[in-house]
Design a protein around this motif. Structure first.
Motif, short mmCIF file in Angstrom:
data_model
loop_
_atom_site.label_atom_id
_atom_site.label_comp_id
_atom_site.label_asym_id
_atom_site.label_seq_id
_atom_site.Cartn_x
_atom_site.Cartn_y
_atom_site.Cartn_z
N GLY A 9 0.82 -1.20 0.00
CA GLY A 9 0.00 0.00 0.00
C GLY A 9 0.85 1.25 0.00
O GLY A 9 1.67 1.46 0.89
N ALA A 10 0.65 2.10 -1.03
CA ALA A 10 1.47 3.31 -1.16
C ALA A 10 0.65 4.56 -0.86
O ALA A 10 0.67 5.53 -1.60
CB ALA A 10 2.07 3.39 -2.57
N GLY A 11 -0.09 4.51 0.25
CA GLY A 11 -0.72 5.71 0.78
C GLY A 11 0.18 6.34 1.82
O GLY A 11 1.37 6.05 1.89
N SER A 12 -0.39 7.17 2.66
CA SER A 12 0.41 7.93 3.62
C SER A 12 1.25 7.03 4.53
O SER A 12 2.46 7.24 4.68
CB SER A 12 -0.51 8.81 4.47
OG SER A 12 0.22 9.48 5.48
N GLY A 13 0.62 6.03 5.14
CA GLY A 13 1.36 5.17 6.06
C GLY A 13 2.42 4.34 5.36
O GLY A 13 3.56 4.26 5.81
N GLY A 14 2.06 3.72 4.25
CA GLY A 14 3.01 2.88 3.53
C GLY A 14 4.19 3.65 2.99
O GLY A 14 5.34 3.20 3.08
N LEU A 15 3.92 4.83 2.44
CA LEU A 15 5.01 5.64 1.90
C LEU A 15 5.94 6.11 3.01
O LEU A 15 7.17 6.18 2.82
CB LEU A 15 4.45 6.84 1.14
CG LEU A 15 3.69 6.52 -0.16
CD1 LEU A 15 3.13 7.80 -0.77
CD2 LEU A 15 4.58 5.79 -1.16
N SER A 16 5.39 6.43 4.16
CA SER A 16 6.22 6.89 5.28
C SER A 16 7.13 5.77 5.76
O SER A 16 8.32 5.99 6.04
CB SER A 16 5.34 7.39 6.42
OG SER A 16 4.61 8.53 6.04
N VAL A 17 6.59 4.56 5.87
CA VAL A 17 7.43 3.43 6.27
C VAL A 17 8.51 3.17 5.23
O VAL A 17 9.69 3.02 5.56
CB VAL A 17 6.57 2.16 6.46
CG1 VAL A 17 7.47 0.93 6.67
CG2 VAL A 17 5.63 2.31 7.63
N ALA A 18 8.12 3.12 3.97
CA ALA A 18 9.08 2.81 2.90
C ALA A 18 10.19 3.84 2.82
O ALA A 18 11.37 3.50 2.73
CB ALA A 18 8.35 2.70 1.56
N ALA A 19 9.82 5.13 2.85
CA ALA A 19 10.83 6.18 2.73
C ALA A 19 11.78 6.16 3.92
O ALA A 19 13.01 6.28 3.75
CB ALA A 19 10.14 7.55 2.62
N GLY A 20 11.23 6.03 5.12
CA GLY A 20 12.09 6.02 6.30
C GLY A 20 13.01 4.82 6.33
O GLY A 20 14.21 4.94 6.61
N ALA A 21 12.46 3.64 6.01
CA ALA A 21 13.24 2.41 6.11
C ALA A 21 14.36 2.36 5.08
O ALA A 21 15.50 2.01 5.40
CB ALA A 21 12.31 1.21 5.96
#
Length: 472
Positions: A12-24
């Motif tokens: 899922g590339a919404g707000s939560g998913g993008l935040s996890v992916a970018a940070g990780a």
């Protein structure tokens, strides 16, 4: 089929998913990001961003009608509804690169544009790719809930996923649902020249403080929005471009367009969570306070975690999960410090406990402070004196704040900080706010907590008298 092994697989590339992916990925983890729909999710494409862009256009139209109080002759704006939607689309397009596939691939993520399904406790398939990961984060969000109203399958209806594509101005928009989405869209369309009726089966703004909700409802009704509360819908029908909504009391409301805004349904379709041993229900994935599911490898963030459904909550959840899966640190999600806002005019905002919740939880230990926007010089200068701030205080610390007034969504941030940081009222009272600003209302509310202790205390007056008598 292509095989990938990775540290973290985000679905899922919404707000939560993008935040996890970018940070990780920026901190050294191998990340696979899977999205079968549009990058950016609901918030960018059919939620927060387009709705606020539409509200901004409606505000500009309303300002042309509302000049009399400033000595400005009111004029009726000429609204080009299609051009308004072009503005909405342009705002989305401007923000979209931040959430784009190109950007995340540039950060180092492997991005797969397909729908994901679990095939085992540590394996997901998306298209022609099988991904084996040490940790999974489900961030699939939610979609508009379509209620089982008799006749709903026979009439055209809009949701937040389709209303922003509508380029012809509705003559009469009927909104079923008096929550934040329904009320924001109702006022925006009214200001853009549509007749609007809102139908709510219970109480409009049902999650907010009733006293503050009444402030907003009064303004919406003055602007011409017809709001029907305690009005359950029994059926809908349509013919010749007309939609008729029948209420439980027998009334029939006719309009040209129908918007359904009765809540959200979490999006878990096709994930095959059973194969991963992940327990879930209609509210979402069943998670503990650490946002971990029944499968220790799988976490859930945002709407799909079954709690508050706000974009900023998804971002907050991302931080909770990142601390655990990247650094092995304990982290727990909480809701006591989470604010929310409804972007009507005036705005509604809340953080922590409402007055009713605080009275139930704390009883006689509770102090409720009240400050009216009508006593704020900046609000008066802008003819925005309608509104109220309530602060719920226990043992010198705020446990909740409720606000209806201009820019309430901005002003609530101070109280969110105070609650999340455990600040005492003295910290807010000691703040120096520039004059004249709306932010002074928070300082005055905090100061009011100490006023009885200073101004109505005989001992204080006695000490002041002695100092004045003997101070050289």
């Amino acid at each position: 089929m292509q095989q990938i092994e990775t540290d973290i697989c985000v679905i899922g590339a919404g707000s939560g998913g993008l935040s996890v992916a970018a940070g990780a990925v920026q901190m050294g983890a191998r990340v696979v990001l899977i999205e079968g729909g549009e990058m950016g999710g609901d918030c960018l494409n059919s939620g927060c961003v387009p709705s606020k862009a539409l509200i901004a256009a409606a505000k500009a139209a309303h300002a042309m009608r509302a000049g009399a109080g400033f000595g400005i002759t009111a004029v009726e704006p000429q609204v080009d509804f299609a051009a308004v939607k072009d503005h909405v689309a342009q705002v989305i397009a401007t923000i979209a690169p931040v959430d784009s596939q190109d950007r995340f691939e540039g950060l180092g993520c492997t991005v797969i544009r397909d729908w994901a399904r679990f095939t085992g406790p540590d394996t997901v398939e998306a298209g022609q790719t099988r991904i084996k990961a040490r940790r999974f984060v489900i961030a699939t969000g939610s979609r508009p809930f379509v209620p089982p109203i008799p006749g709903i399958e026979t009439v055209p209806y809009l949701t937040n996923e389709t209303i922003f594509d509508l380029r012809e101005k509705p003559d009469h928009l009927i909104v079923i649902g008096g929550g934040p989405i329904g009320m924001e869209m109702a006022q925006a369309h009214r200001r853009l020249g549509c007749e609007v009726t809102v139908i709510e089966g219970a109480r409009a703004f049902g999650r907010d403080d009733p006293e503050l909700a009444a402030v907003v409802l009064e303004n919406l009704r003055q602007e011409g929005v017809l709001v029907l509360e305690e009005a359950p819908v029994t059926s809908v029908a349509g013919w010749d471009g007309t939609i008729a909504v029948t209420l439980k009391d027998g009334r029939v409301i006719e309009g040209s367009h129908l918007l359904l805004a009765v809540g959200r349904k979490v999006h878990l379709d096709g994930l095959n969570l059973e194969a991963a041993g992940v327990v879930y229900d209609r509210k979402g994935v069943t998670v503990d306070a650490a946002l971990r599911s029944s499968n220790r490898r799988v976490y859930a963030v945002g709407d799909v975690a079954g709690g508050l459904q706000f974009t900023h909550v998804a971002g907050y959840h991302a931080g909770v999960v990142i601390r655990q899966i990247l650094f092995g640190l304990p982290a727990r999600a909480s809701t006591r410090h989470i604010p929310w806002a409804t972007y009507t005019d005036p705005e509604l905002a809340q953080v922590g406990l409402t007055e009713a919740e605080a009275r139930k939880a704390h009883g006689a230990a509770l102090t409720v402070l009240r400050q009216e926007f009508g006593h704020n010089d900046r609000a008066l200068a802008e003819n925005k004196g309608k509104g109220l701030l309530k602060v719920m205080v226990v043992k010198g610390r705020p446990v909740g704040a409720s606000m209806a007034g201009p820019m309430a969504g901005e002003l609530i941030g101070l109280w969110a900080l105070a609650i999340s940081s455990g600040l005492k009222m003295g910290a807010v009272a000691g703040m120096v706010a520039p004059y004249p600003t709306l932010g002074e209302i928070s300082k005055r509310a905090a100061g009011a907590y100490f006023s009885p202790k200073l101004f109505d205390n005989p001992m204080v007056k006695r000490v002041v008298g002695l100092v004045q008598r003997y101070l050289p």
